[in-house]
Design an enzyme around this catalytic site. Sequence first.
Site: not given
Length: 333
Positions: A124, A148, A152
């Site tokens: 992302s 989050y 990643k």
Amino acid sequence: MKILVTGGAGYIGSHTVVELLNANHDVIVVDDFSNSNPKVLKYIKEITKKDFVFIEGSLLDKALLDNIFKNNKIDVVIHFAGYKAVGESVKKPLMYYDNNLISTIYLLEIMEKYKVYNLAFSSSATVYGTPKKLPITENMTLHTTNPYGTTKLMIETILNDLKKSNEKWSIALLRYFNPIGAHESGLIGEEPNGIPNNLMPYIVEVASGKLKELKIFGNDYDTKDGTGVRDYIHVVDLAKGHVSAINYVNNNVGVEAFNLGTGIGYSVLDIVKSFERVNNVTIPYKIVERRPGDIAECYADVTKAKKMLDWSAEKTIDDMCRDAYQFILKNKD
Ligand code: UFG
């Protein structure tokens, strides 16, 4: 090629499965429906008129994973499965680290065991944190602002270490900007649980009368109209980027990061105006406080993907707004 797609029933996963089948690949989907709906599988078949193998289960189930690799000669894995809500990750960090990291490690262990070294990983643009300059290039410094995003970035780090341990690994880190829209059939699209956090799902619920008005988080940013600017990409374009990425990993070795965006920044008000125009609706809105953690502007330099993957996004912001709304109109109930 025979491709294993983890999280293939989810929003980006399902659109990618459609494009993989359209490109005549053999697809195996593994998904535990933790954030997706079984009806999606039927719709993928309806859109493509093609079949694929579906296995219901979690990547945390090592025996299940082992069986999949034992019984299939997999060429490439596309790894989508994982929790993805920024706000939830701040409230439940351990849940995010546990699920996203452990499941990925299990998957990588099994891939090593069965000597499957080709992987496209769903990363992302969140790994760029607050970008120091725009447009964002893949070699910029990485840092994250929520658990989050950190999962990643940690997975990207693990994958880089893996490549150092064995030069056979071929890995594409696909850094998505802001995927929106839906398949033009109106059969598959984004279906967030509860009140949406992201802009487009919120706008469609206002348009369909489920929510009263859009709250625009700040109009005092240093952008053209004061509202936040993002690089929105149609989910079907993004899905096609994965088809290019698996061809790339199949023919190369090493780890490469790719920005998957359009390279164009649109403000919140641009999106609202486009949505109103193409769908002939009014979106009532109110300007409220900035949302904590938001950045002013974020858009990609997409030169690398164009050059190395021979891929670039084709759909316009109007396509994105139209398809997002059509999906909701078709699935109102
Ligand atoms: N916005 C509003 N009102 C809303 C929702 C959003 O004004 O109700 C604004 C935001 O302030 C921002 C823009 O719309 O300026 C886009 O916000 P989104 O929540 O749709 O998307 P983000 O850019 O915040 O986050 C997205 C993904 C993350 C990912 C990040 C990477 O949701 O998973 O892009 O760049 F990490």
